[in-house]
Design a protein around this motif. Structure first.
Motif, PDB file in Angstrom:
ATOM      1  N   PRO A  70      -9.254  -9.278  -8.883  1.00 23.72           N
ATOM      2  CA  PRO A  70      -8.448  -8.404  -9.713  1.00 23.72           C
ATOM      3  C   PRO A  70      -7.918  -7.173  -9.007  1.00 23.72           C
ATOM      4  O   PRO A  70      -6.915  -6.622  -9.388  1.00 23.72           O
ATOM      5  CB  PRO A  70      -9.416  -8.018 -10.842  1.00 23.72           C
ATOM      6  CG  PRO A  70     -10.761  -8.178 -10.267  1.00 23.72           C
ATOM      7  CD  PRO A  70     -10.645  -9.314  -9.301  1.00 23.72           C
ATOM      8  N   SER A  71      -8.600  -6.684  -8.005  1.00 25.04           N
ATOM      9  CA  SER A  71      -8.242  -5.409  -7.422  1.00 25.04           C
ATOM     10  C   SER A  71      -6.966  -5.510  -6.584  1.00 25.04           C
ATOM     11  O   SER A  71      -6.837  -6.367  -5.744  1.00 25.04           O
ATOM     12  CB  SER A  71      -9.377  -4.888  -6.542  1.00 25.04           C
ATOM     13  OG  SER A  71      -8.950  -3.762  -5.830  1.00 25.04           O
TER      14      SER A  71
ATOM     15  N   ALA B 135       3.807   2.030  -8.984  1.00 28.81           N
ATOM     16  CA  ALA B 135       2.484   1.424  -9.145  1.00 28.81           C
ATOM     17  C   ALA B 135       2.600  -0.054  -9.504  1.00 28.81           C
ATOM     18  O   ALA B 135       1.859  -0.891  -8.980  1.00 28.81           O
ATOM     19  CB  ALA B 135       1.694   2.176 -10.215  1.00 28.81           C
ATOM     20  N   LEU B 136       3.526  -0.392 -10.399  1.00 30.56           N
ATOM     21  CA  LEU B 136       3.732  -1.792 -10.759  1.00 30.56           C
ATOM     22  C   LEU B 136       4.260  -2.586  -9.564  1.00 30.56           C
ATOM     23  O   LEU B 136       3.872  -3.741  -9.349  1.00 30.56           O
ATOM     24  CB  LEU B 136       4.707  -1.903 -11.931  1.00 30.56           C
ATOM     25  CG  LEU B 136       4.152  -1.558 -13.316  1.00 30.56           C
ATOM     26  CD1 LEU B 136       5.280  -1.552 -14.349  1.00 30.56           C
ATOM     27  CD2 LEU B 136       3.064  -2.547 -13.730  1.00 30.56           C
ATOM     28  N   GLY B 137       5.142  -1.961  -8.788  1.00 31.54           N
ATOM     29  CA  GLY B 137       5.632  -2.628  -7.578  1.00 31.54           C
ATOM     30  C   GLY B 137       4.508  -2.902  -6.596  1.00 31.54           C
ATOM     31  O   GLY B 137       4.439  -3.980  -5.991  1.00 31.54           O
ATOM     32  N   GLY B 138       3.596  -1.934  -6.461  1.00 31.06           N
ATOM     33  CA  GLY B 138       2.440  -2.146  -5.588  1.00 31.06           C
ATOM     34  C   GLY B 138       1.546  -3.267  -6.086  1.00 31.06           C
ATOM     35  O   GLY B 138       1.044  -4.078  -5.291  1.00 31.06           O
ATOM     36  N   ALA B 139       1.360  -3.356  -7.413  1.00 29.91           N
ATOM     37  CA  ALA B 139       0.542  -4.427  -7.990  1.00 29.91           C
ATOM     38  C   ALA B 139       1.194  -5.784  -7.769  1.00 29.91           C
ATOM     39  O   ALA B 139       0.515  -6.778  -7.475  1.00 29.91           O
ATOM     40  CB  ALA B 139       0.327  -4.172  -9.476  1.00 29.91           C
ATOM     41  N   PHE B 140       2.519  -5.827  -7.896  1.00 28.09           N
ATOM     42  CA  PHE B 140       3.244  -7.086  -7.678  1.00 28.09           C
ATOM     43  C   PHE B 140       3.107  -7.549  -6.232  1.00 28.09           C
ATOM     44  O   PHE B 140       2.853  -8.730  -5.957  1.00 28.09           O
ATOM     45  CB  PHE B 140       4.717  -6.917  -8.038  1.00 28.09           C
ATOM     46  CG  PHE B 140       5.549  -8.137  -7.757  1.00 28.09           C
ATOM     47  CD1 PHE B 140       5.555  -9.211  -8.631  1.00 28.09           C
ATOM     48  CD2 PHE B 140       6.321  -8.219  -6.605  1.00 28.09           C
ATOM     49  CE1 PHE B 140       6.309 -10.345  -8.372  1.00 28.09           C
ATOM     50  CE2 PHE B 140       7.072  -9.345  -6.328  1.00 28.09           C
ATOM     51  CZ  PHE B 140       7.071 -10.414  -7.218  1.00 28.09           C
ATOM     52  N   VAL B 141       3.268  -6.616  -5.297  1.00 31.09           N
ATOM     53  CA  VAL B 141       3.143  -6.979  -3.881  1.00 31.09           C
ATOM     54  C   VAL B 141       1.715  -7.390  -3.562  1.00 31.09           C
ATOM     55  O   VAL B 141       1.477  -8.333  -2.802  1.00 31.09           O
ATOM     56  CB  VAL B 141       3.602  -5.818  -2.978  1.00 31.09           C
ATOM     57  CG1 VAL B 141       3.361  -6.156  -1.511  1.00 31.09           C
ATOM     58  CG2 VAL B 141       5.078  -5.515  -3.197  1.00 31.09           C
TER      59      VAL B 141
ATOM     60  N   GLY C 196      -2.774  -0.640 -11.156  1.00 31.92           N
ATOM     61  CA  GLY C 196      -3.045  -1.521 -10.021  1.00 31.92           C
ATOM     62  C   GLY C 196      -3.751  -2.799 -10.423  1.00 31.92           C
ATOM     63  O   GLY C 196      -3.627  -3.827  -9.744  1.00 31.92           O
ATOM     64  N   PHE C 197      -4.461  -2.768 -11.543  1.00 28.90           N
ATOM     65  CA  PHE C 197      -5.201  -3.940 -11.996  1.00 28.90           C
ATOM     66  C   PHE C 197      -4.329  -4.918 -12.797  1.00 28.90           C
ATOM     67  O   PHE C 197      -4.847  -5.853 -13.398  1.00 28.90           O
ATOM     68  CB  PHE C 197      -6.418  -3.517 -12.812  1.00 28.90           C
ATOM     69  CG  PHE C 197      -7.587  -3.149 -11.952  1.00 28.90           C
ATOM     70  CD1 PHE C 197      -8.551  -4.079 -11.622  1.00 28.90           C
ATOM     71  CD2 PHE C 197      -7.705  -1.880 -11.429  1.00 28.90           C
ATOM     72  CE1 PHE C 197      -9.618  -3.750 -10.806  1.00 28.90           C
ATOM     73  CE2 PHE C 197      -8.761  -1.535 -10.614  1.00 28.90           C
ATOM     74  CZ  PHE C 197      -9.723  -2.477 -10.297  1.00 28.90           C
ATOM     75  N   THR C 198      -3.024  -4.689 -12.784  1.00 26.07           N
ATOM     76  CA  THR C 198      -2.107  -5.708 -13.323  1.00 26.07           C
ATOM     77  C   THR C 198      -1.822  -6.781 -12.289  1.00 26.07           C
ATOM     78  O   THR C 198      -1.115  -7.749 -12.577  1.00 26.07           O
ATOM     79  CB  THR C 198      -0.779  -5.074 -13.780  1.00 26.07           C
ATOM     80  OG1 THR C 198      -0.160  -4.416 -12.659  1.00 26.07           O
ATOM     81  CG2 THR C 198      -1.001  -4.069 -14.898  1.00 26.07           C
ATOM     82  N   SER C 199      -2.369  -6.618 -11.097  1.00 24.82           N
ATOM     83  CA  SER C 199      -2.126  -7.594 -10.030  1.00 24.82           C
ATOM     84  C   SER C 199      -2.451  -9.035 -10.440  1.00 24.82           C
ATOM     85  O   SER C 199      -1.677  -9.951 -10.126  1.00 24.82           O
ATOM     86  CB  SER C 199      -2.925  -7.196  -8.785  1.00 24.82           C
ATOM     87  OG  SER C 199      -2.731  -8.101  -7.735  1.00 24.82           O
TER      88      SER C 199
ATOM     89  N   ILE D 146       0.825  -1.207   0.000  1.00 21.31           N
ATOM     90  CA  ILE D 146       0.000   0.000   0.000  1.00 21.31           C
ATOM     91  C   ILE D 146       0.864   1.263   0.000  1.00 21.31           C
ATOM     92  O   ILE D 146       0.474   2.295  -0.562  1.00 21.31           O
ATOM     93  CB  ILE D 146      -0.983  -0.019   1.193  1.00 21.31           C
ATOM     94  CG1 ILE D 146      -2.132   0.951   0.934  1.00 21.31           C
ATOM     95  CG2 ILE D 146      -0.301   0.307   2.514  1.00 21.31           C
ATOM     96  CD1 ILE D 146      -3.277   0.816   1.897  1.00 21.31           C
ATOM     97  N   LEU D 147       2.069   1.190   0.590  1.00 23.53           N
ATOM     98  CA  LEU D 147       2.991   2.322   0.505  1.00 23.53           C
ATOM     99  C   LEU D 147       3.417   2.564  -0.949  1.00 23.53           C
ATOM    100  O   LEU D 147       3.464   3.706  -1.420  1.00 23.53           O
ATOM    101  CB  LEU D 147       4.225   2.075   1.378  1.00 23.53           C
ATOM    102  CG  LEU D 147       4.039   2.293   2.883  1.00 23.53           C
ATOM    103  CD1 LEU D 147       5.244   1.755   3.646  1.00 23.53           C
ATOM    104  CD2 LEU D 147       3.835   3.773   3.199  1.00 23.53           C
ATOM    105  N   LEU D 148       3.710   1.478  -1.659  1.00 23.45           N
ATOM    106  CA  LEU D 148       4.078   1.610  -3.071  1.00 23.45           C
ATOM    107  C   LEU D 148       2.915   2.148  -3.897  1.00 23.45           C
ATOM    108  O   LEU D 148       3.097   3.003  -4.773  1.00 23.45           O
ATOM    109  CB  LEU D 148       4.524   0.247  -3.617  1.00 23.45           C
ATOM    110  CG  LEU D 148       5.865  -0.284  -3.107  1.00 23.45           C
ATOM    111  CD1 LEU D 148       6.041  -1.739  -3.529  1.00 23.45           C
ATOM    112  CD2 LEU D 148       7.022   0.567  -3.630  1.00 23.45           C
ATOM    113  N   ILE D 149       1.719   1.644  -3.625  1.00 27.17           N
ATOM    114  CA  ILE D 149       0.538   2.088  -4.361  1.00 27.17           C
ATOM    115  C   ILE D 149       0.283   3.575  -4.133  1.00 27.17           C
ATOM    116  O   ILE D 149       0.034   4.333  -5.085  1.00 27.17           O
ATOM    117  CB  ILE D 149      -0.692   1.265  -3.943  1.00 27.17           C
ATOM    118  CG1 ILE D 149      -0.573  -0.165  -4.475  1.00 27.17           C
ATOM    119  CG2 ILE D 149      -1.984   1.901  -4.448  1.00 27.17           C
ATOM    120  CD1 ILE D 149      -1.602  -1.121  -3.918  1.00 27.17           C
ATOM    121  N   PHE D 150       0.369   4.019  -2.885  1.00 23.82           N
ATOM    122  CA  PHE D 150       0.129   5.430  -2.594  1.00 23.82           C
ATOM    123  C   PHE D 150       1.230   6.320  -3.176  1.00 23.82           C
ATOM    124  O   PHE D 150       0.959   7.447  -3.609  1.00 23.82           O
ATOM    125  CB  PHE D 150       0.012   5.649  -1.086  1.00 23.82           C
ATOM    126  CG  PHE D 150      -1.350   5.325  -0.536  1.00 23.82           C
ATOM    127  CD1 PHE D 150      -2.491   5.613  -1.254  1.00 23.82           C
ATOM    128  CD2 PHE D 150      -1.489   4.741   0.712  1.00 23.82           C
ATOM    129  CE1 PHE D 150      -3.751   5.322  -0.742  1.00 23.82           C
ATOM    130  CE2 PHE D 150      -2.740   4.443   1.229  1.00 23.82           C
ATOM    131  CZ  PHE D 150      -3.883   4.732   0.496  1.00 23.82           C
TER     132      PHE D 150
END
Length: 302
Positions: free
Chosen positions: A297-298, A159-165, A105-108, A86-90
């Motif tokens: 997906p989210s 953002a990609l890092g947040g999706a990966f995590v 974020g929807f690349t998760s 969530i830190l990466l996403i923000f």
């Protein structure tokens, strides 16, 4: 025919998707008014969202006993991943337009597919591989490497890092959910966010105006409500019926970005979003056909 319980669950999921959109829009809005850090966003999201979670916990079967755990160290690992995500996403949200950050974020599910091969030893056929490729093509269209007016690379990487995590959290939750209650999983995650976000705010925070504090508080409440609605929806409807509804977050991001931030999405963003959404929806459909667990997906609910 959709059963009454399924229809109710789908209604809750729509509310969750729109609440997540509102949370991210409010956090982004606050960051455009003052230099709000990612750590502060995490802190206020958990500070004002935790009361909503506590009301939910108190009304759950077993009350406070429902947050007890038999696997505390797995919770620690899940919370460490979730807070990092969530830190990466923000941070990505701070640097990117709202629609771009939400869509990436929807690349998760793409990353979840790859992680399921490595850690869950799942066999992935050509259909899911095609969905993975389609999703990454969507990312490239959005990012437009080297093109004029492309979104900042640092924001895309965050953002990609947040999706990966977030995908890593999903893999962890598949195991944790076998023995732990949803209330315990959500409660301890919010507590971890409060502790880490509060620590970062003490180190790197600043004194916000009352206006920005009100916006952050509203964002936190929306985040807590979204978590509650999302988790409750799973009690009433199968994931196969709920997963497609999460993509309403993209619609919400476009509308709220335009209304609150005067930020209209580019054609590249819309085109990339269509491919990423198509990738996730096709993956969800294949999982439903094969009668396997579907990766939600989210990436919002890390």
């Amino acid at each position: 025919m959709i059963r009454h319980g399924t229809r109710y669950g789908m209604t809750l999921r729509v509310g969750a998707a729109l609440s997540f959109s509102l949370m991210y829009a409010l956090m982004k809005w606050a960051a455009t008014l003052e230099p709000v850090s990612a750590g502060e966003m995490v802190f206020y999201r958990s500070l004002f969202g935790l009361p909503v979670v506590l009301i939910w916990v108190s009304s759950a079967r077993g009350g406070l006993a429902s947050i007890s755990t038999r696997k505390p160290m797995v919770h620690v690992w899940r919370c460490a991943l979730g807070v990092s995500g969530i830190l990466l996403i923000f941070q990505g949200l701070r640097l990117l337009p709202l629609a771009d950050a939400t869509t990436i974020g929807f690349t998760s599910p793409i990353f979840a597919t790859l992680l399921s091969i490595l850690f869950l030893k799942e066999v992935v056929g050509r259909h899911r591989w095609a969905a993975v490729v389609l999703g990454f093509v969507g990312v490239l269209i959005m990012v437009r490497p080297g093109a004029e007016g492309a979104p900042p690379l640092s924001g895309v990487l965050f953002a990609l890092g947040g999706a990966f995590v977030a995908a890593s959290v999903t893999v962890t939750l598949r195991q944790l959910g076998k023995t732990e209650s949803p209330t315990a999983i959500v409660f301890w995650f919010f507590v971890a966010c409060l502790v880490v976000g509060g620590s970062l705010t003490l180190i790197d925070g600043h004194t916000s105006s009352w206006t920005v504090l009100a916006i952050l508080a509203a964002g936190g409440l929306a985040g807590g409500l979204a978590q509650l609605l999302m988790t409750t929806s799973l009690q009433h409807a199968p994931v196969s019926a709920l997963a497609p509804l999460d993509y309403l977050q993209m619609v919400g991001a476009v509308v709220l970005g335009w209304l609150l931030l005067n930020d209209a999405p580019t054609m590249a963003t819309l085109g990339g979003a269509a491919l990423i959404a198509g990738s996730g929806l096709y993956t969800a459909w294949r999982e439903h056909v094969l009668k396997r667990d579907i990766t939600p997906p989210s990436g919002s609910a890390v």
